[in-house]
Design a protein around this motif. Structure first.
Motif, short mmCIF file in Angstrom:
data_model
loop_
_atom_site.label_atom_id
_atom_site.label_comp_id
_atom_site.label_asym_id
_atom_site.label_seq_id
_atom_site.Cartn_x
_atom_site.Cartn_y
_atom_site.Cartn_z
N TYR A 1 0.84 -1.20 0.00
CA TYR A 1 0.00 0.00 0.00
C TYR A 1 0.87 1.25 0.00
O TYR A 1 0.61 2.21 -0.74
CB TYR A 1 -0.90 -0.01 1.23
CG TYR A 1 -1.93 1.10 1.26
CD1 TYR A 1 -3.20 0.91 0.73
CD2 TYR A 1 -1.63 2.33 1.82
CE1 TYR A 1 -4.14 1.92 0.75
CE2 TYR A 1 -2.56 3.36 1.85
CZ TYR A 1 -3.82 3.15 1.32
OH TYR A 1 -4.74 4.17 1.34
N ALA B 1 2.63 1.84 -3.39
CA ALA B 1 1.78 1.81 -4.59
C ALA B 1 1.88 3.09 -5.40
O ALA B 1 1.68 3.08 -6.61
CB ALA B 1 0.33 1.55 -4.20
N LYS C 1 -4.23 -1.00 -4.78
CA LYS C 1 -4.30 -0.18 -3.57
C LYS C 1 -5.76 0.07 -3.20
O LYS C 1 -6.53 0.56 -4.00
CB LYS C 1 -3.58 1.15 -3.81
CG LYS C 1 -3.46 2.02 -2.56
CD LYS C 1 -2.60 3.24 -2.83
CE LYS C 1 -2.41 4.06 -1.56
NZ LYS C 1 -1.51 5.22 -1.78
#
Length: 680
Positions: A144, A147, A377
């Protein structure tokens, strides 16, 4: 159970979390100074400030010793390679721990599934599942964060092993801070200090928290209940019969020839009697679960896909990943090649081709499956529902193999349903109506089989709201002298602390509805009599009992103002016979088995007198809850003094129950002690 919840706490849920850079201490100071603040509010303020210091210190540490800004492609590959390596190590340790537990006399399958590993520094160990979950969540947090990366550098070969460890440490702690805060915010967990200055983190009500953990263990055990049937019968099946249960085609080998692109071999899998394929176990458990009725339905947000098709695709991809894993070298991470092999990198075209051949589907459907399982994400539940991680600027995917191999099958399908548009409230509109209809039919079919209670009937239809009827009532049934009024809820099992909180609020609201509807019927016995097809005088003499009935067991046995929550599985068992298999032993070599039958009641008078008490303490749940013990594991803090976090651990069977298990085990295999599957 939700007494910690207050108006100020609900307001605080809109604040930036203490592990966020946007955290504002002034928000929390205002809570502390509010004249309406309770002790629970002040403890949450303390938790927020303490965790903010921990998270800020972590960020400062990495600011002083910055991790390199790796390119997104390299960072993604490194994250999945490290996850696959970590979970591989955990799996090895878990196998050793189970072997040691068996050698020391462990009998319960559920205990063996939760056996602890990783004892260190004098603190209790945690179970392999929790370690794997934490590693997966950390990798998800890592993905995350990177990303949005557009730059970065290539690492040298000597950098990679050290970077892998430093990255996983950072994101493990970062993700743990998030989980700790969620527990505090939504479950009321709090800090406390002992006389030695050690800081502990635990639930406000350990009994209630253990009950919810027991619900999760029962869910896992119920899943295996149906799988054990196939496991027990597998050795005695003919090869042709075993093929009927398996995937027709799947990946069985990887073909590599000099000068040619590698190719996955897709053929019929082995029909060996020695081991039951993972797909067979997964399908049996899922079909027997509360999700069984939803498996063949098209997903509204993913036209052409269903959970049944996704399940087959998932296990084909698992076979593909295991085939790649067989060729992995030792995990050194000293080269990009080594990294890619541990990340199980596979080209998109290879995935499409394999799914096309193994499932006999067209390219469009295969593409849709790959897209559905692709991480991005913000995707719902991250890696747990999307183990295919795209490598930027390429057609390559890294594969999170532990998610394919070890994630809970029912939870996996719950994620698919939510992503596909059948969200966490399955009882909206026609879906709920169909579940209620099915439940009434199943109860009506079960009642005639009760050899003890002969005077019982279930209304075939719901009572609909009209000018004369102010309530819509899902389930009405007469059971001896009782009139059961049920509010039926078809909901997904909650997966995290926020979902648990919302689920409990839903149960509380359902209990309010059940009591209100029960009061209505107690005043309008004519309506109850008409729905059941019984005499009004008979209906007038019945004792009205409100119930909340869910499609699965989270929160079963909870009581809201004298309205008990139960699940359909246990209610049908009670109404249908009152007898259940509490323990069973299976000889996996020849399929022979022995079972111990238990009785909830032996007379009709006992059946009605014990119903509410039994629903408040169902043995199928409390055989787990009563074996849960609290321990602690150490979590690192910035000053070196560990935070001791509470956890439950499931003990092995003991006492009279152990004696019964040993007797059953000896009945099927006198020469060796074997683990015993526990059935509800």
């Amino acid at each position: 159970m939700l007494e910690f919840d207050t108006p100020l706490r609900r307001r605080a849920r809109s604040f930036a979390a203490p592990n966020s850079p946007a955290f504002n201490a002034a928000d929390w100071s205002a809570i502390a100074q509010d004249s309406h603040a309770t002790s629970d509010d002040l403890e949450l303020v303390l938790m927020a400030m303490w965790l903010h210091v921990q998270s800020t210190t972590l960020r400062d540490h990495f600011a002083r010793q910055p991790l390199p800004a790796l390119s997104r492609k390299l960072g993604t590959t490194l994250a999945i390679a490290m996850l696959n390596r970590e979970t591989s190590v955990v799996a090895e340790k878990f196998a050793k721990a189970q072997k040691a537990a068996l050698a020391s006399g462990a009998l319960s399958v559920d205990h063996l599934a939760n056996v602890g590993i990783g004892r260190s520094d004098g603190y209790f160990e945690t179970d392999a599942g929790s370690i794997t979950d934490a590693a997966t969540d950390a990798a998800d947090s890592w993905l995350y964060d990177i990303a949005g990366n557009t730059g970065g550098r290539a690492a040298t070969a000597t950098d990679l092993p050290d970077l892998a460890v430093r990255f996983i440490q950072r994101f493990s702690i970062q993700r743990s801070h998030y989980e700790i805060w969620q527990q505090a915010l939504w479950a009321g967990w709090k800090l406390s200090a002992d006389k030695d200055g050690l800081v502990h983190f635990g639930p406000p009500d350990p009994t209630f928290a253990a009950l919810l953990d027991g619900c999760l263990i029962r869910k896992q055990s119920n899943f295996m209940e149906h799988a054990w049937i196939d496991i027990a019968s597998w050795p005695a099946m003919t090869a042709d019969r075993r093929r009927e249960f398996q995937l027709p085609l799947t990946v069985t080998a990887l073909e590599t020839k000099p000068g040619r692109a590698r190719r996955f071999v897709v053929t019929r899998p082995s029909a060996s009697a020695r081991s039951v394929p993972a797909f067979v176990i997964g399908r049996a458990g899922l079909e027997g679960s509360y999700l069984g009725m939803f498996l063949d339905r098209d997903l509204p947000k993913a036209p052409g896909l269903s959970c049944a098709l996704l399940l087959r695709a998932w296990y084909v991809l698992l076979d593909l990943a295991e085939t790649l894993a067989e060729a992995r070298p030792r995990a050194t991470f000293h080269s990009i090649d080594n990294l890619r092999q541990w990340a199980l990198v596979c080209r998109r075209g290879e995935l499409i081709d394999v799914l096309n051949r193994a499932l006999s589907i067209d390219d469009k459907t295969a593409e849709a499956i790959v897209t559905f399982f692709t991480w991005s994400k913000g995707t719902y539940k991250g890696l747990w529902g999307a183990p295919l991680v795209p490598l930027p600027n390429s057609e390559d995917f890294a594969i999170a193999m532990n998610v394919l191999a070890t994630s809970n099958v029912v939870r996996r399908a719950e994620i698919w349903l939510t992503k596909g548009g059948l969200d966490d409230n399955l009882d909206k509109g026609k879906r709920g109506d169909s579940y209620e209809t099915m439940l009434r039919g199943e109860i009506a079919a079960a009642l005639p089989g009760n050899a003890i209670v002969k005077d019982a009937i279930c209304a075939p239809q719901a009572i609909q709201r009209s000018k004369d009827v102010s309530e819509q009532i899902d389930l009405v049934l007469q059971f001896g002298p009782l009139l059961l009024v049920g509010e039926v809820k078809c909901l997904l099992f909650p997966a995290d602390h926020r979902e648990r909180y919302n689920f409990l609020q839903t149960l509380r609201g359902a209990a309010d509805q059940a009591r209100r509807k029960a009061k209505f019927l107690s005043e309008r016995r004519d309506i109850a009599a008409a729905a059941l097809g019984i005499d009004q005088n008979k209906a007038a003499a019945l004792t009205v009992v409100p119930l909340v009935i869910t499609n699965q067991g989270f929160g079963m046995s909870l009581v809201f103002d004298d309205c008990v929550v139960t699940d359909a599985k246990f209610l049908k068992l009670y109404l249908g016979s009152g007898n259940y298999i509490g323990e069973a032993a299976v000889n996996r070599l020849d399929g022979s088995f022995a079972m111990a039958e238990n009785h909830l009641y032996r007379t009709a008078a006992e059946a009605s007198a014990r119903l509410e008490a039994t629903l408040r303490r169902p043995p199928s749940l409390y055989r787990f809850v009563d074996r849960l013990a609290w321990s602690e594991f150490a979590f690192p803090t910035y000053d070196g003094t560990p935070l001791l976090i509470a956890q439950t651990q499931l003990a092995d069977v003991a006492g009279e129950m152990r004696t019964r298990y040993e007797a059953l085990g000896a009945a099927v295999d006198p020469s060796a002690r074997r683990p015993v599957p526990e059935l509800s």
